[in-house]
Design a protein around this motif. Structure first.
Motif, short mmCIF file in Angstrom:
data_model
loop_
_atom_site.label_atom_id
_atom_site.label_comp_id
_atom_site.label_asym_id
_atom_site.label_seq_id
_atom_site.Cartn_x
_atom_site.Cartn_y
_atom_site.Cartn_z
N PRO A 84 -0.16 -23.94 -2.26
CA PRO A 84 1.17 -24.41 -1.87
C PRO A 84 1.84 -25.20 -2.99
N ASP A 85 3.17 -25.17 -2.98
CA ASP A 85 3.95 -25.98 -3.92
C ASP A 85 3.77 -27.45 -3.57
N PRO A 86 3.87 -28.34 -4.57
CA PRO A 86 3.71 -29.77 -4.28
C PRO A 86 4.85 -30.29 -3.41
N THR A 87 4.51 -31.09 -2.42
CA THR A 87 5.51 -31.73 -1.54
C THR A 87 4.98 -33.10 -1.14
N GLY A 88 5.86 -33.93 -0.64
CA GLY A 88 5.46 -35.23 -0.10
C GLY A 88 5.01 -36.21 -1.16
N GLY A 89 4.28 -37.23 -0.71
CA GLY A 89 3.80 -38.27 -1.61
C GLY A 89 4.79 -39.42 -1.68
N THR A 90 4.32 -40.55 -2.18
CA THR A 90 5.19 -41.73 -2.27
C THR A 90 5.93 -41.79 -3.58
N VAL A 91 5.41 -41.20 -4.64
CA VAL A 91 6.08 -41.17 -5.94
C VAL A 91 6.35 -39.71 -6.28
N VAL A 92 7.60 -39.40 -6.54
CA VAL A 92 7.97 -38.02 -6.86
C VAL A 92 8.30 -37.95 -8.34
N ASP A 93 7.54 -37.16 -9.06
CA ASP A 93 7.78 -36.96 -10.49
C ASP A 93 8.37 -35.56 -10.64
N SER A 94 9.67 -35.48 -10.79
CA SER A 94 10.35 -34.18 -10.80
C SER A 94 9.91 -33.30 -11.97
N GLN A 95 9.62 -33.89 -13.13
CA GLN A 95 9.18 -33.07 -14.27
C GLN A 95 7.80 -32.47 -14.01
N ALA A 96 6.89 -33.28 -13.43
CA ALA A 96 5.55 -32.76 -13.12
C ALA A 96 5.64 -31.67 -12.07
N ARG A 97 6.47 -31.89 -11.04
CA ARG A 97 6.64 -30.87 -10.00
C ARG A 97 7.24 -29.58 -10.58
N ALA A 98 8.17 -29.72 -11.49
CA ALA A 98 8.77 -28.54 -12.11
C ALA A 98 7.73 -27.77 -12.92
N ALA A 99 6.88 -28.49 -13.65
CA ALA A 99 5.83 -27.83 -14.44
C ALA A 99 4.82 -27.15 -13.54
N ILE A 100 4.40 -27.83 -12.49
CA ILE A 100 3.44 -27.23 -11.54
C ILE A 100 4.07 -26.02 -10.86
N GLY A 101 5.34 -26.15 -10.50
CA GLY A 101 6.04 -25.01 -9.88
C GLY A 101 6.11 -23.82 -10.81
N ALA A 102 6.34 -24.07 -12.10
CA ALA A 102 6.40 -22.97 -13.08
C ALA A 102 5.03 -22.32 -13.24
N ILE A 103 3.98 -23.13 -13.26
CA ILE A 103 2.61 -22.58 -13.36
C ILE A 103 2.31 -21.72 -12.14
N LEU A 104 2.61 -22.24 -10.95
CA LEU A 104 2.35 -21.48 -9.72
C LEU A 104 3.18 -20.20 -9.70
N GLY A 105 4.43 -20.29 -10.13
CA GLY A 105 5.28 -19.10 -10.16
C GLY A 105 4.74 -18.02 -11.08
N THR A 106 4.21 -18.44 -12.23
CA THR A 106 3.63 -17.48 -13.18
C THR A 106 2.37 -16.84 -12.60
N LEU A 107 1.51 -17.66 -12.00
CA LEU A 107 0.29 -17.11 -11.39
C LEU A 107 0.63 -16.13 -10.27
N ARG A 108 1.63 -16.46 -9.46
CA ARG A 108 2.06 -15.55 -8.38
C ARG A 108 2.67 -14.28 -8.98
N GLY A 109 3.51 -14.46 -10.02
CA GLY A 109 4.15 -13.31 -10.66
C GLY A 109 3.16 -12.32 -11.24
N HIS A 110 2.04 -12.82 -11.71
CA HIS A 110 1.01 -11.95 -12.26
C HIS A 110 0.05 -11.45 -11.17
#
Length: 115
Positions: A84-110
């Motif tokens: 699953p994509d990252p959600t929730g938590g008390t501290v939201v780091d948008s750059q880290a979420r964007a990087a994780i989202g890109a990694i997950l997107g690439t893994l799904r794309g392949h």
């Protein structure tokens, strides 16, 4: 030229009528036809890739297997479950979420993980 071969299309005409999907080889005695069998693989010089016969049709460049091994080390195995994509938590780091989202997107794309 004797020794050359072609894969016959799905709606052949002329001397190839009735030989749909067969392998046509030219010999000194004329055309010879070989009916494809399930799982038969040939090399397509025109495409520079393997062609495999399955389910009544030829496919180009599709490889099927259970793993990819390089130097005796498995580098790609069976597809894994979705992550699953990252959600929730008390501290939201948008750059880290964007990087994780890109990694997950690439893994799904392949196709390495489920979507």
């Amino acid at each position: 030229m004797a020794g050359n071969a072609w894969i016959v299309g799905t709606a052949p005409t002329g001397g190839w009528t009735g030989q749909a999907r067969a392998i046509a080889g030219w010999t000194s005695g004329g055309w010879r036809f070989v009916a494809p069998r399930e799982g038969m693989t040939v090399w397509s010089i025109a495409d520079g890739q393997p062609m495999r016969f399955g389910g009544g049709a030829w496919t180009v460049g599709v490889l099927a297997g259970t793993r990819v091994s390089i130097g005796g080390v498995d580098v790609v195995g069976a597809r894994r479950a979705a992550i699953p994509d990252p959600t929730g938590g008390t501290v939201v780091d948008s750059q880290a979420r964007a990087a994780i989202g890109a990694i997950l997107g690439t893994l799904r794309g392949h196709g390495l993980i489920g979507g």
